[in-house]
Write a protein that holds these residues in place. Structure first.
Motif, PDB file in Angstrom:
ATOM      1  N   TYR A  76     -11.212  11.440  -0.389  1.00 41.35           N
ATOM      2  CA  TYR A  76     -11.828  10.762   0.764  1.00 41.35           C
ATOM      3  C   TYR A  76     -13.159  11.440   1.118  1.00 41.35           C
ATOM      4  O   TYR A  76     -14.027  10.837   1.727  1.00 41.35           O
TER       5      TYR A  76
ATOM      6  N   CYS B 237     -12.252   1.186  -2.281  1.00 43.80           N
ATOM      7  CA  CYS B 237     -11.049   0.593  -2.880  1.00 43.80           C
ATOM      8  C   CYS B 237     -10.309  -0.186  -1.802  1.00 43.80           C
ATOM      9  O   CYS B 237     -10.156   0.304  -0.669  1.00 43.80           O
TER      10      CYS B 237
ATOM     11  N   HIS C 120      -7.272  -0.787  -1.516  1.00 43.81           N
ATOM     12  CA  HIS C 120      -5.932  -0.297  -1.155  1.00 43.81           C
ATOM     13  C   HIS C 120      -6.060   0.554   0.113  1.00 43.81           C
ATOM     14  O   HIS C 120      -5.786   0.054   1.195  1.00 43.81           O
ATOM     15  N   LEU C 121      -6.542   1.789   0.011  1.00 42.09           N
ATOM     16  CA  LEU C 121      -6.648   2.615   1.213  1.00 42.09           C
ATOM     17  C   LEU C 121      -8.029   3.248   1.334  1.00 42.09           C
ATOM     18  O   LEU C 121      -8.178   4.293   1.981  1.00 42.09           O
ATOM     19  N   GLY C 122      -9.032   2.638   0.707  1.00 36.66           N
ATOM     20  CA  GLY C 122     -10.419   2.984   1.026  1.00 36.66           C
ATOM     21  C   GLY C 122     -11.046   4.161   0.320  1.00 36.66           C
ATOM     22  O   GLY C 122     -12.137   4.585   0.702  1.00 36.66           O
ATOM     23  N   CYS C 123     -10.450   4.722  -0.736  1.00 35.37           N
ATOM     24  CA  CYS C 123     -11.142   5.777  -1.494  1.00 35.37           C
ATOM     25  C   CYS C 123     -12.361   5.189  -2.212  1.00 35.37           C
ATOM     26  O   CYS C 123     -12.434   3.976  -2.419  1.00 35.37           O
TER      27      CYS C 123
ATOM     28  N   CYS D  18      -9.929   3.780  -9.203  1.00 35.06           N
ATOM     29  CA  CYS D  18      -9.782   4.547  -7.961  1.00 35.06           C
ATOM     30  C   CYS D  18      -9.057   5.870  -8.224  1.00 35.06           C
ATOM     31  O   CYS D  18      -7.944   5.874  -8.759  1.00 35.06           O
TER      32      CYS D  18
ATOM     33  N   CYS E  86      -7.615   7.788  -6.210  1.00 34.09           N
ATOM     34  CA  CYS E  86      -6.524   8.159  -5.286  1.00 34.09           C
ATOM     35  C   CYS E  86      -5.154   7.706  -5.771  1.00 34.09           C
ATOM     36  O   CYS E  86      -4.250   8.520  -5.929  1.00 34.09           O
ATOM     37  N   HIS E  87      -4.960   6.398  -6.026  1.00 34.39           N
ATOM     38  CA  HIS E  87      -3.627   5.939  -6.435  1.00 34.39           C
ATOM     39  C   HIS E  87      -3.668   5.028  -7.658  1.00 34.39           C
ATOM     40  O   HIS E  87      -2.706   4.314  -7.929  1.00 34.39           O
ATOM     41  N   GLY E  88      -4.825   4.987  -8.343  1.00 35.17           N
ATOM     42  CA  GLY E  88      -4.862   4.329  -9.645  1.00 35.17           C
ATOM     43  C   GLY E  88      -5.216   2.852  -9.674  1.00 35.17           C
ATOM     44  O   GLY E  88      -5.101   2.216 -10.718  1.00 35.17           O
ATOM     45  N   SER E  89      -5.665   2.279  -8.534  1.00 37.74           N
ATOM     46  CA  SER E  89      -6.111   0.876  -8.612  1.00 37.74           C
ATOM     47  C   SER E  89      -7.333   0.781  -9.506  1.00 37.74           C
ATOM     48  O   SER E  89      -8.138   1.716  -9.580  1.00 37.74           O
TER      49      SER E  89
ATOM     50  N   PRO F 256      -2.221  -0.245  -6.861  1.00 40.17           N
ATOM     51  CA  PRO F 256      -1.626  -1.079  -5.824  1.00 40.17           C
ATOM     52  C   PRO F 256      -2.554  -2.082  -5.135  1.00 40.17           C
ATOM     53  O   PRO F 256      -2.065  -2.970  -4.441  1.00 40.17           O
TER      54      PRO F 256
HETATM   55  S1  FES Z   1      -7.078   4.011  -2.191  1.00 39.49           S
HETATM   56 FE1  FES Z   1      -7.504   3.206  -4.119  1.00 39.49          FE
HETATM   57  S2  FES Z   1      -5.603   3.038  -5.048  1.00 39.49           S
HETATM   58 FE2  FES Z   1      -5.145   3.795  -3.089  1.00 39.49          FE
END
Ligand code: FES
Ligand SMILES: Cc1cc2nc3c(=O)[nH]c(=O)nc-3n(C[C@H](O)[C@H](O)[C@H](O)COP(=O)(O)OP(=O)(O)OC[C@H]3O[C@@H](n4cnc5c(N)ncnc54)[C@H](O)[C@@H]3O)c2cc1C
Length: 510
Positions: A416, A463, A465-468, A481, A483-486, A498
């Motif tokens: 982040y 992103c 998903h949660l903004g990374c 991404c 952070c979690h692979g999107s 996700p």
């Molecule tokens: S913030 Fe991008 S995959 Fe979670």
């Protein structure tokens, strides 16, 4: 129809014809809605159809467009090793893994036989080796733990008939390999013959519980079902919980020509860092050559500036050990989800009312994990106990892999901080054709890629998903991404969850 591949092309994509399937055109009602047309989703839909359940499967792109089209399809023992699993989950946990892996491999063999699927399924031995002296202790430890778990193993002085000396290694008997997309095509055909419905180009957007039903909203219509199975590799229906329990890694593969029969048909993998995995494939029996398939050099998704260099590292490793290797015809990469405690998540979604099931945390063992997951979830939907469910329970706490969990969370949170950084290039003018980079534009960070003709594609780098901040993947021409692979294609459309929403379109002001 061949599988669409906006980035690289795997050997399987180049050698399989997948069934042409239409998108969902109207809302439907069914017993079970399966989301995702990879090995997890198609196997689950097939097993439920065999049980006489009405099944509807929706797939965002085309069948096999996800990581099943990018795998190397070894059916090998757990990547996370029996000795780690035994330490974390006890002898009973290791025995469950051994039994579920054996039964999953046998299930695939039985399906291939009963449905007469022509997918080069073959049983063969596999060898775990180490090329370093410290690594040898791990080999012995793994042999002992696998033996205690009830696996058919022995220690041998070297893997036979190879062009290099593996040194002392563990032989695992009766493993398997196949052509993954030809298998999926056979499964799809068998599902439809049993009355199942399959819709491609139909993205599930959310799942909502409505009284006793689950409603899957897609970009084409609704599927109302008694139960839903989310088999999208990483669950898109869960915003946070499951994504703190697993991490996305990218892994790379080369397919090199070798003279027919010059490399023995065995599975090979080592315990080094980076590590490598090897097999032989013969997608065209008429050709005079086999393919040596070698993968490895993993890294966290979105955290490698020069992904194409990974191919060079693999090629150097191969050429040193397999002097008969000829031209590199295939280079591709894909994503694997690594569970923090080393064991997949197969069963009821931890949130909600119990009628939604997930199959995720595949690690590098998706052929077995996803098949075992399909068997387990089918049992739960049919109201039967499953002896493996206590181990694979998705709601379990990450206590067994706490150190790994904390490390991975710290790694994701650190990203982040990318919002405070400048751009990777001074301006979009510095981006060559075919490439992409993050450009700072006032307070915004933009994901900018340049087409061969010079035209720019500009999106917010956030992103969905949660903004990374996403990162350019030059090997696959995608935005990944950390952070979690999107992942997103150059049009900003989601390629891997996700995230389900596209990157926001933007304009450069500078
Ligand atoms: S913030 Fe991008 S995959 Fe979670
Ligand atoms: C290079 C590489 C090598 C590997 N080697 C091995 C190996 O040797 N042995 C092994 O066992 N495993 C291996 N794996 C892992 C294995 O390939 C995967 O674990 C497995 O293919 C995952 O299958 P899946 O069905 O869960 O996911 P996928 O095959 O990714 O299928 C998920 C599907 O869901 C669709 N989807 C996503 N979101 C939505 C949505 N919202 N709505 C509708 N559809 C959606 C996607 O388009 C995709 O088609 C490897 C993976 C890679 C990348």
């Amino acid at each position: 129809m061949s599988v669409p591949h906006p980035g690289s092309t795997s050997i399987w994509m180049a050698s399989a014809e997948m069934p042409r399937v239409a998108p969902l055109a109207t809302s439907v009602h069914t017993d079970v809605c399966v989301i995702g047309g990879g090995i997890a989703g198609l196997t689950t839909a097939y097993l439920l159809a065999l049980e006489g359940r009405r099944v509807v499967l929706v797939e965002a792109v085309e069948l096999g467009a996800g990581d099943t089209g990018r795998t190397t399809a070894h059916f090998f023992p757990p990547d996370n090793r029996y000795h780690h699993i035994e330490k974390a989950f006890g002898a009973d946990g290791a025995k469950v893994v051994a039994e579920s892996f054996t039964q999953a491999t046998e299930k695939v063999g039985a399906i291939v036989d009963s449905e007469r699927i022509d997918c080069e399924f073959e049983r063969l031995d596999g060898y775990l080796f180490s090329l370093t002296t410290p690594g040898l202790a791990g080999i012995h430890e793994e042999f002992s733990a696998a033996l205690r778990a009830g696996v058919a193993v022995d220690e041998v002085v070297r893997a036979p008939d190879l062009s290099f000396d593996t040194g002392q290694c563990v032989r695992f008997s009766n493993l398997a390999q196949f052509h993954p997309l030809r298998y999926l095509a056979g499964l799809a055909d068998a599902i439809v013959r049993r009355g199942g419905q399959i819709y491609t180009q139909t993205r599930a957007l959310d799942i909502e519980a409505q009284r006793h039903l689950q409603v899957v909203r897609t970009d084409a219509g609704e599927v109302r079902a008694d139960a839903v199975v989310v088999a999208t590799n990483t669950p898109f229906n869960d915003r946070v919980v499951m994504h703190t329990k697993q991490s996305a890694y990218r892994t790379y593969v080369l397919g090199l020509r070798v003279p027919r029969g010059s490399v023995p048909r065995v599975l090979l993998w080592d315990n080094g860092d980076p590590y490598y995995y090897v097999r032989v494939a013969t997608p065209d029996p008429q050709a005079d050559h086999d393919y040596l398939i070698v993968g490895g050099c993993d890294h966290k998704v979105g955290q490698e500036e020069h992904p194409r260099d990974r191919y060079r590292v693999i090629e150097d490793w191969v050429r040193e050990r397999f002097p008969m290797a000829g031209a590199v015809d295939y280079r591709w990469s894909g994503e694997v989800m690594e569970p923090a405690d080393g064991v997949a998540y197969l069963g009821r979604n931890p949130l909600g009312d119990g009628n939604v099931y997930i199959i995720t945390g595949d690690s590098g063992n998706g052929m077995t994990h996803c098949t075992a997951g399909a068997m387990l979830v089918t049992d739960l939907i049919m109201g039967r106990d499953n002896p493996w469910s206590w181990l694979y329970e998705p709601a379990r706490k990450p206590t067994h892999g706490l150190g790994e969990f904390v490390r991975e969370q710290a790694n994701a949170l650190a990203h982040y901080g990318d919002w405070l950084k400048g751009g990777e290039v001074e301006s979009a003018d510095d981006i060559p054709p075919g490439e992409g980079a993050i450009v700072r534009d006032g307070a915004r960070r933009l994901a900018v890629s340049r087409e061969a003709d010079g035209g720019l594609r500009v999106h917010s780098a956030a992103c969905t998903h949660l903004g990374c901040v996403v990162s350019w993947n030059a090997a696959e021409r995608s935005w990944d991404c950390p952070c979690h692979g999107s992942r997103f294609d150059i049009e900003g459309m989601p390629l891997h969850g996700p995230a389900t929403k596209p990157l926001e379109k933007a304009e450069l002001k500078q």
